[in-house]
Design a protein around this motif. Structure first.
Motif, PDB file in Angstrom:
ATOM      1  N   UNK A  48      45.308  50.038  33.850  1.00 47.91           N
ATOM      2  CA  UNK A  48      44.896  49.518  32.642  1.00 47.91           C
ATOM      3  C   UNK A  48      45.067  49.844  31.323  1.00 47.91           C
ATOM      4  N   UNK A  49      44.261  50.359  31.377  1.00 49.65           N
ATOM      5  CA  UNK A  49      43.830  51.104  30.344  1.00 49.65           C
ATOM      6  C   UNK A  49      44.921  52.097  29.774  1.00 49.65           C
ATOM      7  N   UNK A  50      45.422  53.118  30.416  1.00 49.25           N
ATOM      8  CA  UNK A  50      46.407  53.831  29.885  1.00 49.25           C
ATOM      9  C   UNK A  50      47.818  52.665  29.873  1.00 49.25           C
ATOM     10  N   UNK A  51      47.479  52.296  30.412  1.00 47.54           N
ATOM     11  CA  UNK A  51      48.792  51.045  29.641  1.00 47.54           C
ATOM     12  C   UNK A  51      48.948  50.428  28.569  1.00 47.54           C
ATOM     13  N   UNK A  52      47.940  49.874  28.371  1.00 49.71           N
ATOM     14  CA  UNK A  52      47.486  49.296  27.277  1.00 49.71           C
ATOM     15  C   UNK A  52      46.830  49.209  25.660  1.00 49.71           C
ATOM     16  N   UNK A  53      45.981  50.410  25.881  1.00 50.39           N
ATOM     17  CA  UNK A  53      45.253  51.514  24.919  1.00 50.39           C
ATOM     18  C   UNK A  53      43.816  50.339  24.937  1.00 50.39           C
ATOM     19  N   UNK A  54      43.105  49.748  25.168  1.00 45.73           N
ATOM     20  CA  UNK A  54      42.714  48.499  24.374  1.00 45.73           C
ATOM     21  C   UNK A  54      41.208  48.625  23.610  1.00 45.73           C
ATOM     22  N   UNK A  55      40.793  48.268  22.955  1.00 50.40           N
ATOM     23  CA  UNK A  55      40.575  48.465  21.740  1.00 50.40           C
ATOM     24  C   UNK A  55      39.098  48.202  22.781  1.00 50.40           C
ATOM     25  N   UNK A  56      38.302  47.738  23.477  1.00 53.04           N
ATOM     26  CA  UNK A  56      37.124  47.226  24.271  1.00 53.04           C
ATOM     27  C   UNK A  56      37.599  47.051  25.686  1.00 53.04           C
ATOM     28  N   UNK A  57      36.568  47.293  26.457  1.00 48.41           N
ATOM     29  CA  UNK A  57      36.208  47.097  27.441  1.00 48.41           C
ATOM     30  C   UNK A  57      35.247  45.858  27.833  1.00 48.41           C
ATOM     31  N   UNK A  58      35.672  45.205  29.265  1.00 49.28           N
ATOM     32  CA  UNK A  58      34.005  44.585  29.221  1.00 49.28           C
ATOM     33  C   UNK A  58      34.150  44.967  30.594  1.00 49.28           C
ATOM     34  N   UNK A  59      32.968  45.278  31.239  1.00 51.42           N
ATOM     35  CA  UNK A  59      33.542  46.159  33.000  1.00 51.42           C
ATOM     36  C   UNK A  59      32.374  45.685  33.883  1.00 51.42           C
ATOM     37  N   UNK A  60      32.564  45.291  34.700  1.00 53.75           N
ATOM     38  CA  UNK A  60      31.970  44.831  35.363  1.00 53.75           C
ATOM     39  C   UNK A  60      31.690  46.096  36.900  1.00 53.75           C
ATOM     40  N   UNK A  61      30.222  46.383  36.687  1.00 49.36           N
ATOM     41  CA  UNK A  61      29.817  47.684  37.085  1.00 49.36           C
ATOM     42  C   UNK A  61      30.009  47.707  38.642  1.00 49.36           C
ATOM     43  N   UNK A  62      29.636  46.270  40.144  1.00 50.70           N
ATOM     44  CA  UNK A  62      30.072  46.410  40.706  1.00 50.70           C
ATOM     45  C   UNK A  62      31.412  45.633  41.752  1.00 50.70           C
ATOM     46  N   UNK A  63      32.242  46.458  41.650  1.00 50.82           N
ATOM     47  CA  UNK A  63      33.495  46.103  42.196  1.00 50.82           C
ATOM     48  C   UNK A  63      33.281  45.807  43.411  1.00 50.82           C
ATOM     49  N   UNK A  64      34.931  45.145  43.871  1.00 50.31           N
ATOM     50  CA  UNK A  64      35.153  44.978  45.455  1.00 50.31           C
ATOM     51  C   UNK A  64      35.374  46.119  45.676  1.00 50.31           C
ATOM     52  N   UNK A  65      36.401  46.440  45.336  1.00 51.04           N
ATOM     53  CA  UNK A  65      37.493  47.981  45.195  1.00 51.04           C
ATOM     54  C   UNK A  65      36.830  49.112  44.248  1.00 51.04           C
ATOM     55  N   UNK A  66      36.140  49.813  43.800  1.00 55.30           N
ATOM     56  CA  UNK A  66      35.771  50.813  43.086  1.00 55.30           C
ATOM     57  C   UNK A  66      34.247  50.643  43.185  1.00 55.30           C
ATOM     58  N   UNK A  67      34.264  50.937  42.094  1.00 56.33           N
ATOM     59  CA  UNK A  67      33.178  50.458  40.896  1.00 56.33           C
ATOM     60  C   UNK A  67      33.762  51.046  39.099  1.00 56.33           C
ATOM     61  N   UNK A  68      33.111  50.086  38.558  1.00 56.73           N
ATOM     62  CA  UNK A  68      32.945  49.704  36.989  1.00 56.73           C
ATOM     63  C   UNK A  68      32.641  51.432  36.919  1.00 56.73           C
ATOM     64  N   UNK A  69      31.600  52.176  37.082  1.00 58.98           N
ATOM     65  CA  UNK A  69      31.356  53.122  35.684  1.00 58.98           C
ATOM     66  C   UNK A  69      32.408  54.194  36.554  1.00 58.98           C
ATOM     67  N   UNK A  70      32.844  54.396  37.118  1.00 58.20           N
ATOM     68  CA  UNK A  70      33.492  55.082  37.369  1.00 58.20           C
ATOM     69  C   UNK A  70      35.124  55.749  36.700  1.00 58.20           C
ATOM     70  N   UNK A  71      35.404  54.199  36.873  1.00 56.90           N
ATOM     71  CA  UNK A  71      36.741  53.866  36.252  1.00 56.90           C
ATOM     72  C   UNK A  71      36.706  53.931  34.682  1.00 56.90           C
TER      73      UNK A  71
END
Length: 128
Positions: A48-71
């Protein structure tokens, strides 16, 4: 920021709990921002970041699949985007990027506003 609409920032939400994502989106819209995408996994956030090139991200650290910090680490290898980590678990800057803006759940709208301002200010290039 180049993707910002006249009414605010283009925001990528990375949150795997649907109710929290909906509430955050509603609050962000109320603040004048636009949610360009919502991702529920690490891989979806990177895409999504590659596609949309956002101005800001709000990221939950604990994801069911993967982690926010890795993303965020993968996204930042390709584009520089200010971000705010949100989590129900206690996060410390030492476990993330030392410049990371961290918002502990539950939080108020005023705390979210302040966190967004800090993230954007931290990412902004210094004025000459």
């Amino acid at each position: 920021m180049e993707n910002a609409s006249s009414s605010g920032l283009q925001v990528l939400l990375v949150e795997d709990e649907a109710v929290i994502a909906m509430l955050l989106a509603e609050v962000l819209y109320g603040m004048g921002h636009h949610v360009c995408a919502t991702a529920t996994t690490e891989a979806a956030a990177v895409a999504a970041a590659a596609r949309h090139k956002p101005d800001l991200m709000i990221v939950d650290e604990k994801l069911t699949i993967g982690s926010g910090s890795s993303a965020v680490a993968e996204i930042m290898r390709h584009i520089q985007v200010p971000y705010v980590f949100v989590s129900g678990a206690l996060l410390r800057n030492e476990t993330l990027n030392p410049m990371a803006v961290i918002l502990q759940k539950p939080f108020t709208v005023n705390e979210l506003v302040g966190a967004i301002k800090r993230a954007v200010a931290t990412a902004a290039p210094p004025h000459p």
